[in-house]
Scaffold this motif. Structure first.
Motif, PDB file in Angstrom:
ATOM      1  N   THR A 137     -11.198   4.630   6.635  1.00 61.63           N
ATOM      2  CA  THR A 137     -12.559   4.609   7.157  1.00 61.63           C
ATOM      3  C   THR A 137     -12.572   5.210   8.560  1.00 61.63           C
ATOM      4  O   THR A 137     -11.626   5.030   9.336  1.00 61.63           O
ATOM      5  CB  THR A 137     -13.123   3.186   7.219  1.00 61.63           C
ATOM      6  N   THR A 196     -19.146  14.267   4.483  1.00 58.76           N
ATOM      7  CA  THR A 196     -20.318  13.451   4.790  1.00 58.76           C
ATOM      8  C   THR A 196     -21.094  14.155   5.890  1.00 58.76           C
ATOM      9  O   THR A 196     -20.545  14.417   6.969  1.00 58.76           O
ATOM     10  CB  THR A 196     -19.927  12.045   5.268  1.00 58.76           C
ATOM     11  N   TYR A 248     -18.371  15.473   8.324  1.00 58.34           N
ATOM     12  CA  TYR A 248     -17.065  14.851   8.493  1.00 58.34           C
ATOM     13  C   TYR A 248     -16.300  15.011   7.180  1.00 58.34           C
ATOM     14  O   TYR A 248     -16.723  14.530   6.132  1.00 58.34           O
ATOM     15  CB  TYR A 248     -17.223  13.385   8.902  1.00 58.34           C
ATOM     16  N   PHE A 269     -17.737   5.938   7.662  1.00 52.67           N
ATOM     17  CA  PHE A 269     -17.504   6.826   6.522  1.00 52.67           C
ATOM     18  C   PHE A 269     -16.237   6.361   5.808  1.00 52.67           C
ATOM     19  O   PHE A 269     -15.298   5.883   6.439  1.00 52.67           O
ATOM     20  CB  PHE A 269     -17.300   8.281   6.988  1.00 52.67           C
ATOM     21  N   LEU A 304     -23.599  13.973   8.704  1.00 50.63           N
ATOM     22  CA  LEU A 304     -24.212  12.989   9.595  1.00 50.63           C
ATOM     23  C   LEU A 304     -25.242  13.681  10.487  1.00 50.63           C
ATOM     24  O   LEU A 304     -24.943  14.685  11.118  1.00 50.63           O
ATOM     25  CB  LEU A 304     -23.149  12.324  10.483  1.00 50.63           C
ATOM     26  N   GLN A 324     -15.369  10.968  -0.991  1.00 52.71           N
ATOM     27  CA  GLN A 324     -15.945  10.545   0.271  1.00 52.71           C
ATOM     28  C   GLN A 324     -17.322   9.943   0.020  1.00 52.71           C
ATOM     29  O   GLN A 324     -18.047  10.373  -0.871  1.00 52.71           O
ATOM     30  CB  GLN A 324     -16.107  11.735   1.232  1.00 52.71           C
ATOM     31  N   SER A 325     -17.673   8.978   0.843  1.00 54.30           N
ATOM     32  CA  SER A 325     -19.031   8.432   0.793  1.00 54.30           C
ATOM     33  C   SER A 325     -19.416   7.925   2.176  1.00 54.30           C
ATOM     34  O   SER A 325     -18.549   7.563   2.971  1.00 54.30           O
ATOM     35  CB  SER A 325     -19.116   7.305  -0.243  1.00 54.30           C
ATOM     36  N   LYS A 331     -26.005  10.908   5.788  1.00 51.60           N
ATOM     37  CA  LYS A 331     -26.367   9.736   6.576  1.00 51.60           C
ATOM     38  C   LYS A 331     -27.207  10.198   7.776  1.00 51.60           C
ATOM     39  O   LYS A 331     -26.826  11.151   8.469  1.00 51.60           O
ATOM     40  CB  LYS A 331     -25.114   9.013   7.074  1.00 51.60           C
ATOM     41  N   CYS A 391     -13.153   7.242   2.820  1.00 50.56           N
ATOM     42  CA  CYS A 391     -12.421   8.298   2.133  1.00 50.56           C
ATOM     43  C   CYS A 391     -11.364   7.686   1.233  1.00 50.56           C
ATOM     44  O   CYS A 391     -10.584   6.822   1.664  1.00 50.56           O
ATOM     45  CB  CYS A 391     -11.757   9.245   3.126  1.00 50.56           C
ATOM     46  N   TRP A 423      -8.857  13.482   8.908  1.00 49.25           N
ATOM     47  CA  TRP A 423     -10.301  13.491   9.146  1.00 49.25           C
ATOM     48  C   TRP A 423     -10.614  14.676  10.058  1.00 49.25           C
ATOM     49  O   TRP A 423     -10.023  14.829  11.125  1.00 49.25           O
ATOM     50  CB  TRP A 423     -10.777  12.211   9.816  1.00 49.25           C
TER      51      TRP A 423
END
Lengths: 113, 112
Positions: free
Chosen positions: B76, B107, B90, B21, B109, B6-7, B11, B23, B34
């Motif tokens: 995404t 991620t 997430y 995001f 957030l 994940q990236s 954030k 995956c 998700w």
């Protein structure tokens, strides 16, 4: 639809004493059940899983759980708590008919020195 | 085998901004999930894909959230516009058999 109830939102134990985390589930079909652990700011790590084989399941780090269909329970135990066991624990039920995963609300474990 | 990637990991955005995001599931895993995990709560399913089709998006706030899975592989998740209550972790997960899911690191957030 399946669901999971974790009966304790917080469990506090002394180091070296047993740990018991309680989980009841509801499922229309033969469920698969899991326990995940989440340390602060870390991802979810699988502790153990039940997928219709042996009802007593052994996992990592000395944890085990017993599937009891008559009681619709899947409680997690460990004979002797370690400081590193302090974390959030989630019970999860999976329905293989629709691939849905349902999480419990979580149990926070605190270990006292 | 490689895990779920994940990236970004973190954030921070202002409310009303947009964010996305990404995956990358484990190779060969047909099912992708998700989840949204608000602090102090268990993960809540936002959307579930089977290959590139949506199986369940009943809890996805469709007025602001959208998700897609390109060619049945990467996915995404987008939020536009973000609200303060979208602050959460997430999580993306994938599964080959619908029984066991493998989770990414998530991620985090923060909406300010």
């Amino acid at each position: 639809a399946q669901s999971v109830t974790q009966l304790d939102s917080h469990v506090s134990v002394s180091e070296g004493t047993p740990v018991l985390l309680r989980c009841n589930y509801s499922s229309s079909y033969s469920p698969s059940l899991f326990w995940y652990v989440q340390h602060p700011n870390k991802g979810l790590q699988l502790l153990l899983k039940y997928t219709s084989a042996a009802t007593l399941v052994k996992g990592i780090n000395g944890f085990e759980a017993e599937f009891k269909k008559s009681e619709t329970s899947f409680h997690l135990t460990k004979p002797s708590a370690h400081m590193s066991d302090a974390a959030e624990y989630f019970c999860v039920v999976s329905d293989r008919n629709d691939y849905k995963l349902s999480f419990g609300a979580g149990t926070t474990v605190t270990v006292r020195a | 085998e490689a895990g779920v990637a994940q990236s970004p990991r973190y954030k921070i955005i202002e409310k009303r901004q947009s964010v996305a995001f990404w995956c990358n599931p484990i190779s060969g895993h047909a099912t992708l999930y998700w989840y949204q995990q608000i602090l102090g709560q268990g993960p809540k399913l936002l959307i579930q894909f089977q290959n590139n089709g949506v199986v369940d998006d009943s809890q996805l706030p469709k007025d602001r959230f959208s998700a897609e899975r390109l060619k049945g592989v990467d996915s995404t998740l987008k939020i536009q516009p973000a609200k303060l209550e979208d602050s959460a972790v997430y999580l993306c997960a994938s599964s080959s058999d619908g029984i066991e899911a493998f989770f990414g690191q998530g991620t985090r957030l923060t909406v300010v």
